[in-house]
Structures are given as structure tokens and as C-alpha cells.
Design a protein around this motif. Structure first.
Motif, PDB file in Angstrom:
ATOM      1  N   LYS A 106       0.857  -1.192   0.000  1.00 50.13           N
ATOM      2  CA  LYS A 106       0.000   0.000   0.000  1.00 50.13           C
ATOM      3  C   LYS A 106       0.894   1.243   0.000  1.00 50.13           C
ATOM      4  O   LYS A 106       1.736   1.416   0.881  1.00 50.13           O
ATOM      5  N   ARG A 114       2.159   4.927   0.537  1.00 50.56           N
ATOM      6  CA  ARG A 114       1.911   5.983   1.518  1.00 50.56           C
ATOM      7  C   ARG A 114       2.567   7.275   1.051  1.00 50.56           C
ATOM      8  O   ARG A 114       3.688   7.257   0.528  1.00 50.56           O
ATOM      9  N   VAL A 115       1.869   8.376   1.242  1.00 49.81           N
ATOM     10  CA  VAL A 115       2.393   9.695   0.876  1.00 49.81           C
ATOM     11  C   VAL A 115       3.058  10.313   2.103  1.00 49.81           C
ATOM     12  O   VAL A 115       2.557  10.178   3.230  1.00 49.81           O
ATOM     13  N   LYS A 116       4.180  10.985   1.896  1.00 53.40           N
ATOM     14  CA  LYS A 116       4.866  11.653   3.005  1.00 53.40           C
ATOM     15  C   LYS A 116       3.956  12.704   3.639  1.00 53.40           C
ATOM     16  O   LYS A 116       3.145  13.330   2.950  1.00 53.40           O
ATOM     17  N   VAL A 166       6.204  10.219  -2.369  1.00 57.58           N
ATOM     18  CA  VAL A 166       5.798   8.931  -1.811  1.00 57.58           C
ATOM     19  C   VAL A 166       6.853   8.456  -0.826  1.00 57.58           C
ATOM     20  O   VAL A 166       8.060   8.588  -1.061  1.00 57.58           O
ATOM     21  N   ASP A 167       6.405   7.896   0.279  1.00 59.77           N
ATOM     22  CA  ASP A 167       7.316   7.397   1.313  1.00 59.77           C
ATOM     23  C   ASP A 167       7.885   6.042   0.883  1.00 59.77           C
ATOM     24  O   ASP A 167       7.139   5.078   0.709  1.00 59.77           O
ATOM     25  N   VAL A 199      10.248   0.152   2.361  1.00 57.41           N
ATOM     26  CA  VAL A 199       9.206  -0.344   1.457  1.00 57.41           C
ATOM     27  C   VAL A 199       9.807  -1.372   0.493  1.00 57.41           C
ATOM     28  O   VAL A 199      10.886  -1.153  -0.059  1.00 57.41           O
ATOM     29  N   GLU A 229      -2.877  12.084  -1.166  1.00 59.15           N
ATOM     30  CA  GLU A 229      -3.692  10.869  -1.243  1.00 59.15           C
ATOM     31  C   GLU A 229      -4.960  11.162  -2.046  1.00 59.15           C
ATOM     32  O   GLU A 229      -5.455  12.296  -2.045  1.00 59.15           O
TER      33      GLU A 229
END
Length: 252
Positions: A16, A18-20, A26-27, A31, A226
């Protein structure tokens, strides 16, 4: 005939995204990264062409950060003969733009004397679906996009491609660019012996400057956010009420 297969290192499709918190991108911390699924299909198809005696060598190419070596080793473990890594960025958050990628790949194809380039139709991180088409334009080669089946018949490639109305079968003159769709094949798993052998296969490291290409970004990402949450639905009692609601919301 040499077959060139570009592969990209992306966030694994099971993860999934994830946005910082500050919206700068994007983080990617801790990952899992893997080969772009469309590129995996391209590698498999190139290997099948070699196994069928229609290709002599499969060369995997990746353009990005040094960590993309892992992605190339996966392609080598699947059955590619050798690999080329073009280190075009130091930061894993830097995404090399399609035009720069296409220019580098065009130079690699010319230098290697490739007769066919098989690449994924798009990468799942940016979904741009542009590199294959740009490369064909730069080289002046024929192109067949969204391939559902691929066969090499002498100096031609026969491709059934997915279109809105079903399948369209075309024949293009080699050398050519073919971009793969999801239903082209089922990629094989790399066995442990092949993973070990892949460590000994040649992997050359280059830079964009070696091909006379400037890979500096021309676009600036202002903000990453997001997707908005989906609004709750409304029940209506009749078609007339539905039409009225749609007009109210400006849909029709």
C-alpha cells in the motif's frame, strides 16, 4: 537477433503506497521494491522467443538508481543473458522522465544492434505509458502497443493487440518496439540455482553521459497527495429523481 528488455524498479504491487506527511512525494522508507509487473511480462516473452530459437540474446536494461541492480539480477535469474544499468540518479525518489529514458534506450538499442525491443506498456508507479512510443519515434522503428500475443515470423513481428473492440492483429517490420499487456503471458519464477547463476552473469554499469543524454528532470512535482475519500451514495426512489440529483450535482 538481440532482444532488448527495459525493466524498472518500482514499489511492489502488493504494498500500500503511503504519501509523506509534508506532501513532497511517496514514502519509500522500508518499502519492498520489485520489478514493474508489465516489465516482468516483457522479460518472460523475450526469454520465450529465445527458447523458441527466434532470438539469440536477451539483454535487460534499467535506468535509475544503483539499487536497480537487484531488479536486473531478477531479470538475469529469469533467463536474460546480460544486463546494463544506467545510473541516472542518486536519490531513490527521483523518477527519470520518459523522454530521457527513451533517448537512452534508443542509444542502447543502436549500440547493441537490437532487432526487437520488448517493454512493459507502462510502469505502475506513474502509469505514463509513453516510453515505448517515444522510443519508436526516436529510432524511426515500427511499434505495436498493448500486445496480447507476440510471434516473430522472419523479418516481421506479428502482434495481436488489445483495443476497445477486442483484439487487432498487425504485422510490423523488424526492428520494432513491442509494449506488453497483462494477458500476454504468465512470468516464471526464478529458481534458486538460476538466482545463484545470475550473480555471475555480466552486468555493465553506465551513465546517461556515456550515451550523450541529459537526464536532468524538466518537470517539478509541486505536491503529492492521497486520493480523496469516496462520498457515501444516496438512494433514490425513481428514475426522475435520479436524473434530478445528477443535474443538481452537475453530472448531466
Amino acid at each position: 537477433m538481440k532482444v532488448l528488455v527495459p525493466v524498472k524498479r518500482v514499489i511492489d504491487y502488493n504494498v500500500k503506497v503511503r504519501v509523506k506527511a509534508d506532501g513532497t512525494g511517496v514514502d519509500l522508507a522500508n518499502v519492498k521494491m520489485s520489478m514493474n509487473p508489465f516489465d516482468e511480462i516483457a522479460v518472460e516473452e523475450a526469454i520465450r522467443l529465445k527458447e523458441a530459437g527466434k532470438a539469440e540474446e536477451v539483454i535487460a536494461v534499467s535506468i535509475g538508481v544503483k539499487q536497480a541492480q537487484e531488479t536486473l539480477r531478477t531479470a538475469l535469474a529469469m533467463g536474460a543473458d546480460r544486463a546494463i544499468l544506467v545510473v541516472a540518479a542518486d536519490d531513490v525518489h527521483t523518477d527519470i522522465e520518459p523522454l530521457a529514458v527513451a533517448k537512452i534506450l534508443a542509444k542502447v538499442a543502436e549500440e547493441e544492434g537490437a532487432g526487437l525491443v520488448v517493454c512493459g506498456k507502462q510502469a505502475i508507479d506513474n502509469d505514463l505509458n509513453a516510453t515505448g512510443q517515444m522510443m519508436a519515434a526516436l529510432l524511426g522503428w515500427a511499434q505495436a502497443t498493448n500486445a496480447n500475443t507476440l510471434d516473430v515470423d522472419g523479418d516481421n513481428a506479428v502482434v495481436a493487440r488489445e483495443v476497445d473492440g477486442g483484439l487487432q492483429t498487425i504485422k510490423v517490420k523488424l526492428p520494432a518496439i513491442v509494449t506488453t499487456d497483462l494477458r500476454l503471458n504468465e512470468p516464471r519464477y526464478a529458481s534458486l540455482p538460476n538466482i545463484m547463476k545470475a550473480k555471475k552473469k555480466p552486468l555493465d554499469e553506465k551513465t546517461p553521459a556515456d550515451y550523450g543524454v541529459d537526464a536532468s528532470p524538466r518537470l517539478e512535482v509541486v505536491k503529492t497527495s492521497e486520493p480523496g475519500s469516496r462520498e457515501a451514495g444516496e438512494m433514490v426512489g425513481s428514475v426522475d429523481e435520479l436524473v434530478a440529483k445528477l443535474k443538481e450535482k452537475g453530472v448531466v
